[in-house]
Design a protein around this motif. Structure first.
Motif, PDB file in Angstrom:
ATOM      1  N   GLU A 127      -6.549 -14.310 -19.775  1.00 12.54           N
ATOM      2  CA  GLU A 127      -7.552 -15.339 -19.566  1.00 12.54           C
ATOM      3  C   GLU A 127      -7.785 -15.579 -18.071  1.00 12.54           C
ATOM      4  OE1 GLU A 127      -7.025 -18.903 -21.860  1.00 12.54           O
ATOM      5  OE2 GLU A 127      -6.106 -17.802 -23.533  1.00 12.54           O
ATOM      6  N   CYS A 128      -6.999 -14.912 -17.239  1.00  9.70           N
ATOM      7  CA  CYS A 128      -7.123 -15.038 -15.786  1.00  9.70           C
ATOM      8  C   CYS A 128      -7.967 -13.908 -15.209  1.00  9.70           C
ATOM      9  CB  CYS A 128      -5.742 -15.008 -15.131  1.00  9.70           C
ATOM     10  SG  CYS A 128      -4.781 -16.515 -15.336  1.00  9.70           S
ATOM     11  N   MET A 129      -8.460 -14.121 -14.017  1.00 12.85           N
ATOM     12  CA  MET A 129      -9.053 -13.031 -13.243  1.00 12.85           C
ATOM     13  C   MET A 129      -7.902 -12.178 -12.703  1.00 12.85           C
ATOM     14  SD  MET A 129     -12.000 -15.125 -11.126  1.00 12.85           S
ATOM     15  CE  MET A 129     -10.833 -16.392 -10.564  1.00 12.85           C
ATOM     16  N   ILE A 130      -8.084 -10.859 -12.730  1.00 12.46           N
ATOM     17  CA  ILE A 130      -7.031  -9.938 -12.304  1.00 12.46           C
ATOM     18  C   ILE A 130      -7.539  -9.075 -11.155  1.00 12.46           C
ATOM     19  CG2 ILE A 130      -5.435  -8.106 -12.987  1.00 12.46           C
ATOM     20  CD1 ILE A 130      -4.977 -10.752 -14.455  1.00 12.46           C
ATOM     21  N   SER A 131      -6.784  -9.079 -10.059  1.00 13.46           N
ATOM     22  CA  SER A 131      -7.052  -8.145  -8.964  1.00 13.46           C
ATOM     23  C   SER A 131      -5.900  -7.147  -8.900  1.00 13.46           C
ATOM     24  CB  SER A 131      -7.194  -8.885  -7.631  1.00 13.46           C
ATOM     25  OG  SER A 131      -5.988  -9.557  -7.288  1.00 13.46           O
ATOM     26  N   VAL A 132      -6.127  -6.045  -8.215  1.00 14.42           N
ATOM     27  CA  VAL A 132      -5.110  -5.002  -8.083  1.00 14.42           C
ATOM     28  C   VAL A 132      -4.932  -4.660  -6.610  1.00 14.42           C
ATOM     29  CG1 VAL A 132      -4.614  -2.545  -8.465  1.00 14.42           C
ATOM     30  CG2 VAL A 132      -5.424  -3.963 -10.359  1.00 14.42           C
ATOM     31  N   LYS A 133      -3.686  -4.580  -6.176  1.00 15.40           N
ATOM     32  CA  LYS A 133      -3.361  -4.061  -4.845  1.00 15.40           C
ATOM     33  C   LYS A 133      -2.705  -2.707  -5.037  1.00 15.40           C
ATOM     34  CE  LYS A 133      -1.137  -5.220  -0.445  1.00 15.40           C
ATOM     35  NZ  LYS A 133      -0.244  -4.063  -0.238  1.00 15.40           N
ATOM     36  N   THR A 134      -3.299  -1.656  -4.477  1.00 17.34           N
ATOM     37  CA  THR A 134      -2.864  -0.297  -4.789  1.00 17.34           C
ATOM     38  C   THR A 134      -2.672   0.560  -3.555  1.00 17.34           C
ATOM     39  OG1 THR A 134      -3.400   1.657  -6.129  1.00 17.34           O
ATOM     40  CG2 THR A 134      -5.234   0.583  -5.005  1.00 17.34           C
ATOM     41  N   GLU A 158     -11.012  -7.915  -7.699  1.00  8.39           N
ATOM     42  CA  GLU A 158     -11.179  -7.097  -6.498  1.00  8.39           C
ATOM     43  C   GLU A 158     -10.088  -6.037  -6.482  1.00  8.39           C
ATOM     44  OE1 GLU A 158     -11.087  -9.725  -3.170  1.00  8.39           O
ATOM     45  OE2 GLU A 158      -9.107 -10.502  -3.615  1.00  8.39           O
ATOM     46  N   LEU A 159     -10.342  -4.981  -5.714  1.00 10.75           N
ATOM     47  CA  LEU A 159      -9.396  -3.882  -5.556  1.00 10.75           C
ATOM     48  C   LEU A 159      -8.974  -3.836  -4.097  1.00 10.75           C
ATOM     49  CD1 LEU A 159      -7.967  -1.397  -6.792  1.00 10.75           C
ATOM     50  CD2 LEU A 159      -9.980  -0.047  -6.137  1.00 10.75           C
ATOM     51  N   ILE A 160      -7.705  -4.115  -3.852  1.00  7.50           N
ATOM     52  CA  ILE A 160      -7.165  -4.108  -2.491  1.00  7.50           C
ATOM     53  C   ILE A 160      -6.508  -2.755  -2.267  1.00  7.50           C
ATOM     54  CG2 ILE A 160      -5.599  -5.235  -0.873  1.00  7.50           C
ATOM     55  CD1 ILE A 160      -5.801  -7.728  -2.784  1.00  7.50           C
ATOM     56  N   ILE A 161      -7.023  -2.001  -1.305  1.00 10.30           N
ATOM     57  CA  ILE A 161      -6.568  -0.629  -1.085  1.00 10.30           C
ATOM     58  C   ILE A 161      -5.784  -0.530   0.212  1.00 10.30           C
ATOM     59  CG2 ILE A 161      -7.280   1.770  -0.752  1.00 10.30           C
ATOM     60  CD1 ILE A 161      -9.842   1.130  -2.298  1.00 10.30           C
ATOM     61  N   PRO A 189     -15.322  -5.252  -6.049  1.00 10.07           N
ATOM     62  CA  PRO A 189     -15.260  -5.506  -4.597  1.00 10.07           C
ATOM     63  C   PRO A 189     -13.975  -4.917  -4.022  1.00 10.07           C
ATOM     64  CG  PRO A 189     -15.890  -7.489  -5.779  1.00 10.07           C
ATOM     65  CD  PRO A 189     -15.468  -6.499  -6.823  1.00 10.07           C
ATOM     66  N   VAL A 190     -14.069  -4.344  -2.832  1.00  8.29           N
ATOM     67  CA  VAL A 190     -12.936  -3.652  -2.210  1.00  8.29           C
ATOM     68  C   VAL A 190     -12.476  -4.410  -0.971  1.00  8.29           C
ATOM     69  CG1 VAL A 190     -12.210  -1.553  -1.027  1.00  8.29           C
ATOM     70  CG2 VAL A 190     -13.575  -1.392  -3.108  1.00  8.29           C
ATOM     71  N   CYS A 191     -11.165  -4.553  -0.860  1.00  6.98           N
ATOM     72  CA  CYS A 191     -10.534  -5.176   0.303  1.00  6.98           C
ATOM     73  C   CYS A 191      -9.648  -4.137   0.981  1.00  6.98           C
ATOM     74  CB  CYS A 191      -9.700  -6.378  -0.142  1.00  6.98           C
ATOM     75  SG  CYS A 191      -8.734  -7.162   1.180  1.00  6.98           S
ATOM     76  N   TYR A 192      -9.643  -4.138   2.315  1.00  5.85           N
ATOM     77  CA  TYR A 192      -8.821  -3.185   3.078  1.00  5.85           C
ATOM     78  C   TYR A 192      -7.493  -3.810   3.466  1.00  5.85           C
ATOM     79  CZ  TYR A 192      -7.216  -0.083   6.775  1.00  5.85           C
ATOM     80  OH  TYR A 192      -6.461   0.773   7.541  1.00  5.85           O
ATOM     81  N   ASN A 193      -6.439  -3.013   3.433  1.00  4.66           N
ATOM     82  CA  ASN A 193      -5.122  -3.430   3.894  1.00  4.66           C
ATOM     83  C   ASN A 193      -4.456  -2.279   4.617  1.00  4.66           C
ATOM     84  OD1 ASN A 193      -1.902  -3.522   2.505  1.00  4.66           O
ATOM     85  ND2 ASN A 193      -2.565  -4.994   4.020  1.00  4.66           N
ATOM     86  N   GLY A 194      -3.986  -2.528   5.857  1.00  6.72           N
ATOM     87  CA  GLY A 194      -3.252  -1.474   6.547  1.00  6.72           C
ATOM     88  C   GLY A 194      -3.455  -1.422   8.043  1.00  6.72           C
TER      89      GLY A 194
END
Length: 313
Positions: A127-134, A158-161, A189-194
């Motif tokens: 029932e929640c919104m789910i994002s993924v950090k990959t 969102e997808l955190i890459i 939507p894509v988020c950057y990490n690194g």
């Protein structure tokens, strides 16, 4: 641009978050270090303490779950929902060998079919919104197109890459070409990490990806908690403000932690990063590391702030 604070196990708990929110309010979203609920959704006392709403007032906090079992994820989701959370992040990015050996975190990427079934199950019942950090794969960057194909099947918040493989840990240069592929082909939507550690790195990244509108930063914010203000065009934080930020965390630890040795350990963890913010800081960092009592620690910190300046980068 939206700015997210990446979690660091053992450092970025609610006491640290509250100090950041009080002194540097530019951060749009915080993430917890990973939670590991069991099949009944039970959190341990440390995890529960970290996500309590009364410990995170005024903060947009996203709990992060790490598991490869849909029943544990959904049980944890139910527990977090009971505390009022509406967004949860799935950790598929942790490269730790102890985690990966159990096919959790980035280790789960080695089993794409099982990952697909896992996502199918949780999206059928959440029932929640789910994002993924990959990560972009466990062993090879060629794994990413298949992984993205799986992610595109589900309505991710969102997808955190983080554009490294698990085997690369934090070494080498992030694969910006793979991140570019993600930006162009992700349905979410894509988020950057690194490796966004300072203004120069941020400008180089933003210049390559003018269409990007969100970024997650970890070690850069641990070094300079005022970094987001700098990225937005403001000045480096004043030394007095950094001192007030430090003191707020230090005093909070003293109030909450059982004894000076634990407080020292926690503060030394933070100084691994924050010492880089100062000019000519090597000898002060050594004094902080060697301090065995709080008075010795306090003397080293006092001298650092009195005798050195914030390094402008």
């Amino acid at each position: 641009m939206k700015y997210y604070y990446a979690p660091m196990e053992g450092i970025t708990g609610y006491l640290h978050r509250n100090a950041c929110h009080s002194f540097f309010s530019e951060i749009d979203k915080y993430f917890t270090a990973f939670l590991s609920p069991n099949e009944r959704g039970k959190l341990n006392s440390r995890e529960k303490n970290d996500i309590l709403p009364e410990h995170n007032e005024g903060i947009y906090l996203v709990p992060q779950i790490m598991t490869n079992r849909a029943d544990c994820f959904l049980a944890g989701e139910k527990t977090l929902r009971s505390y009022g959370y509406k967004e949860i992040n799935l950790n598929l990015g942790c490269p730790s060998r102890t985690v990966v050996s159990k096919y959790r975190g980035a280790g789960f990427l080695a089993k794409p079919e099982e990952l697909d079934h896992f996502l199918e199950e949780i999206f059928a019942h959440t029932e929640c919104m789910i994002s993924v950090k990959t990560r972009i794969g466990r062993d090879d960057i060629e794994e990413f197109p298949r992984l993205l194909e799986i992610y595109n099947k589900y309505p991710l918040k969102e997808l955190i890459i983080h554009p490294r493989t698990q085997k690369e840990f934090y070494k080498g240069t992030p694969h910006q070409d793979v991140f570019s592929y993600g930006v162009k082909n992700s349905r979410s939507p894509v988020c950057y990490n690194g490796d966004i550690a300072d203004l120069k790195a941020y400008k180089e990244w933003a210049g390559k990806f003018p269409e990007a509108d969100r970024v997650m930063i970890g070690r850069g914010l641990l070094t300079n908690p005022g970094l987001i203000g700098v990225l937005k065009g403001g000045p480096m934080p004043e030394k007095e403000k950094i001192r007030e930020f430090h003191d707020a965390i230090y005093h909070a630890y003293q109030e909450e932690m059982p004894g000076g040795r634990v407080v020292l350990f926690k503060m030394k963890e933070l100084w691994v990063y924050m010492i880089r913010l100062f000019t000519d800081s090597k000898k002060y960092g050594k004094r902080i590391r060697k301090a065995e009592k709080l008075p010795a620690y306090e003397d080293a910190v006092r001298d650092l702030f009195a005798e050195q300046d914030i390094s402008v980068k």
